[in-house]
Design an enzyme around this catalytic site. Structure first.
Site, PDB file in Angstrom:
ATOM      1  N   GLY A  69       0.821  -1.208   0.000  1.00  0.00           N
ATOM      2  CA  GLY A  69       0.000   0.000   0.000  1.00  0.00           C
ATOM      3  C   GLY A  69       0.858   1.263   0.000  1.00  0.00           C
ATOM      4  N   THR A  70       1.966   1.227   0.707  1.00  0.00           N
ATOM      5  CA  THR A  70       2.848   2.398   0.796  1.00  0.00           C
ATOM      6  C   THR A  70       3.347   2.793  -0.592  1.00  0.00           C
ATOM      7  OG1 THR A  70       3.528   1.841   3.039  1.00  0.00           O
ATOM      8  CG2 THR A  70       5.051   3.213   1.766  1.00  0.00           C
ATOM      9  N   ASN A 149      -7.310   4.422   9.040  1.00  0.00           N
ATOM     10  CA  ASN A 149      -6.733   3.243   9.674  1.00  0.00           C
ATOM     11  C   ASN A 149      -6.708   3.310  11.192  1.00  0.00           C
ATOM     12  OD1 ASN A 149      -4.825   5.263   8.525  1.00  0.00           O
ATOM     13  ND2 ASN A 149      -3.371   4.251   9.887  1.00  0.00           N
ATOM     14  N   SER A 196      -3.792  -3.118  -0.509  1.00  0.00           N
ATOM     15  CA  SER A 196      -2.646  -3.864   0.009  1.00  0.00           C
ATOM     16  C   SER A 196      -3.064  -5.288   0.348  1.00  0.00           C
ATOM     17  CB  SER A 196      -2.130  -3.147   1.266  1.00  0.00           C
ATOM     18  OG  SER A 196      -1.121  -3.904   1.882  1.00  0.00           O
ATOM     19  N   HIS A 198      -1.689  -7.570   2.584  1.00  0.00           N
ATOM     20  CA  HIS A 198      -1.639  -8.148   3.939  1.00  0.00           C
ATOM     21  C   HIS A 198      -2.773  -7.688   4.851  1.00  0.00           C
ATOM     22  CE1 HIS A 198       0.378  -4.865   6.440  1.00  0.00           C
ATOM     23  NE2 HIS A 198       0.517  -4.389   5.227  1.00  0.00           N
ATOM     24  N   THR A 234      11.867  -7.350 -11.333  1.00  0.00           N
ATOM     25  CA  THR A 234      11.225  -8.668 -11.436  1.00  0.00           C
ATOM     26  C   THR A 234      10.133  -8.782 -10.370  1.00  0.00           C
ATOM     27  OG1 THR A 234      13.249  -9.583 -12.296  1.00  0.00           O
ATOM     28  CG2 THR A 234      11.653 -11.169 -11.431  1.00  0.00           C
ATOM     29  N   CYS A 319       2.340   1.505  11.701  1.00  0.00           N
ATOM     30  CA  CYS A 319       3.380   2.345  11.104  1.00  0.00           C
ATOM     31  C   CYS A 319       3.705   3.524  12.002  1.00  0.00           C
ATOM     32  CB  CYS A 319       2.934   2.835   9.736  1.00  0.00           C
ATOM     33  SG  CYS A 319       1.243   3.370   9.765  1.00  0.00           S
TER      34      CYS A 319
HETATM   35  C1  LIG Z   1      -4.722   3.350   5.264  1.00  0.00           C
HETATM   36  C2  LIG Z   1      -3.412   2.709   4.964  1.00  0.00           C
HETATM   37  N1  LIG Z   1      -2.731   3.075   3.872  1.00  0.00           N
HETATM   38  C3  LIG Z   1      -1.555   2.526   3.556  1.00  0.00           C
HETATM   39  C4  LIG Z   1      -0.976   1.549   4.340  1.00  0.00           C
HETATM   40  C5  LIG Z   1       0.350   0.966   3.961  1.00  0.00           C
HETATM   41  O1  LIG Z   1       0.191  -0.324   3.430  1.00  0.00           O
HETATM   42  P1  LIG Z   1       1.442  -1.342   3.435  1.00  0.00           P
HETATM   43  O2  LIG Z   1       1.627  -1.794   4.848  1.00  0.00           O
HETATM   44  O3  LIG Z   1       1.007  -2.442   2.521  1.00  0.00           O
HETATM   45  O4  LIG Z   1       2.609  -0.597   2.897  1.00  0.00           O
HETATM   46  C6  LIG Z   1      -1.634   1.143   5.515  1.00  0.00           C
HETATM   47  C7  LIG Z   1      -1.019   0.164   6.421  1.00  0.00           C
HETATM   48  O5  LIG Z   1      -1.204   0.188   7.614  1.00  0.00           O
HETATM   49  C8  LIG Z   1      -2.889   1.733   5.829  1.00  0.00           C
HETATM   50  O6  LIG Z   1      -3.566   1.372   6.911  1.00  0.00           O
END
Ligand SMILES: Cc1ncc(COP(=O)(O)O)c(C=O)c1O
Length: 375
Positions: A69-70, A149, A196, A198, A234, A319
């Site tokens: 997601g990042t 989140n 994302s 996970h 890759t 995070c």
């Molecule tokens: C709202 C939101 N965006 C982005 C991310 C980042 O995703 P990833 O952990 O796959 O980098 C998260 C992860 O906690 C999230 O909750």
């Protein structure tokens, strides 16, 4: 064990783990190789792309795999702003975005972009009129998340897209749907959507960016041209295959699952009626996230007390727990409540019985912890 930290990450679904194992042991080729082994790898990747696209309700040709997601958020925000900068250098976001979005906008500021950070009210909601007023003919990008989140606050994305496009039809709209994917129906009119793996029962380290036809995004990585040049390197094939398998399963019966999860959440919400000085932080919009402050007890202390009972929760997002100086979103909404905040986040398999068990554990710990922690 009771796992109520699903917004941080989820357990990998057995079918996703099985698909990954089979892929790693049977498919040895590089998806870019021209021989049969390469074609088989490419086929596995394209199957997964179809599955993720179907779960998102979009076309597979518009899906770009990323490392999570990042990276999807970084690429959407920075790549889109750079692609359209000749039209204008104004961009808009809001203050409670995930750091992968907020820090991308900080980077754009350093590059000379004029960034508007919209405020939110005490529930974590943005005023749609304020958003509309922030957009002008020089605005090239708006990025607003669907489900927050930390608090589960949700924004009316489809209405926001309409308001933004009404003001400037060329402005692109990105939506971080990482916490919404496979839980809520995704907005149908956003130009870019991040998800994302996970968070939906797939492996860590893989995600996807949806880019609508006609939207340009500059690549931030350089190399062999994979993912149409947007994300060269890759591919993480086993991860992508696991993501596809998880998306297929997790996207089924989302309304039914949300109803079940609402019942789980309702049991914990009863704590506000039983115990004094317990508050819900932010709007309780998504059934999957509940953020509460137990005044007089530090969230971290309650987290570890519950951990001793084999119950897993979070004080903030995983995070931001590593970014010590970052202001917690809860403090932005209700100053002073951040320190005592605890986030419970659920998945479709959590049960009402588990919630009752967690509620009883909180009821056991809070009076004692309050005695020992001076306010
Ligand atoms: C709202 C939101 N965006 C982005 C991310 C980042 O995703 P990833 O952990 O796959 O980098 C998260 C992860 O906690 C999230 O909750």
């Amino acid at each position: 064990m009771i796992y109520f930290d699903n917004a941080s990450t989820t357990a990998v679904l057995p079918s996703a783990a099985k698909a990954m194992y089979e892929n790693m042991t049977n498919i040895i080729g590089n998806p870019s190789s021209l021989h049969t082994l390469g074609l088989r790898a490419e086929q596995a990747m394209n199957d997964a792309r179809e599955r993720v696209a179907r779960a998102m309700g979009v076309n597979a040709k518009n899906i770009y795999f990323t490392s999570g997601g990042t990276e999807a958020n970084n690429t959407a925000v920075i790549g889109t702003a750079l692609a359209y900068k000749s039209r204008g250098m104004r961009v808009v976001t809001q203050v409670t975005e995930h750091p992968s979005v907020t820090d991308s906008f900080r980077h754009l500021e350093e590059l000379g972009f004029d960034v508007t950070y919209l405020p939110v009210d005490e529930f974590g909601h943005i005023n749609i009129k304020t958003l509309e007023n922030a957009v002008d003919e020089k605005t090239v990008l708006v990025s607003i998340m669907y489900v927050n989140n930390e608090t589960g606050a949700m924004q009316p994305i489809e209405d926001m897209v309409k308001a933004v496009k009404g003001k400037n039809k060329n402005c692109r709209f990105h939506c971080d749907c990482v916490q919404a994917f496979c839980k809520h129906k995704l907005p149908s009119n956003a130009d870019l959507i991040s998800v994302s793996s996970h968070k939906i029962g797939g492996p860590k380290g893989v995600g996807a960016l949806y880019i609508a036809d006609g939207t340009r995004v500059e690549n931030l990585h350089f190399g062999g041209g994979q993912e149409n040049g947007l994300r060269p390197g890759t591919e993480n094939l086993a991860g992508i295959v696991g993501f596809g398998a998880a998306a297929e399963i997790s996207s089924q019966n989302i309304a039914e699952k949300a109803e079940n999860v609402s019942n789980v959440k309702a049991e914990l919400l009863k704590l506000t009626e039983i115990l004094p000085d317990v508050y819900v932080n932010g709007a309780c919009d998504s059934p999957y996230i509940l953020n509460m402050s137990f005044l007089g007890v530090r969230g971290e202390v309650l987290l570890h007390a519950l951990e001793a009972d084999d119950i897993y929760t979070a004080t903030s997002s995983a995070c931001s727990s590593k970014q010590k100086n970052k202001l917690k979103i809860v403090d932005l909404l209700n100053e002073g409540r951040g320190e005592s905040a605890l986030r419970f986040s659920f998945n479709a398999d959590n049960t009402v019985e588990e919630a009752v068990c967690v509620r009883n554990a909180v009821l056991k710990h809070i009076p004692m912890l309050r005695k020992f922690q001076p306010r």
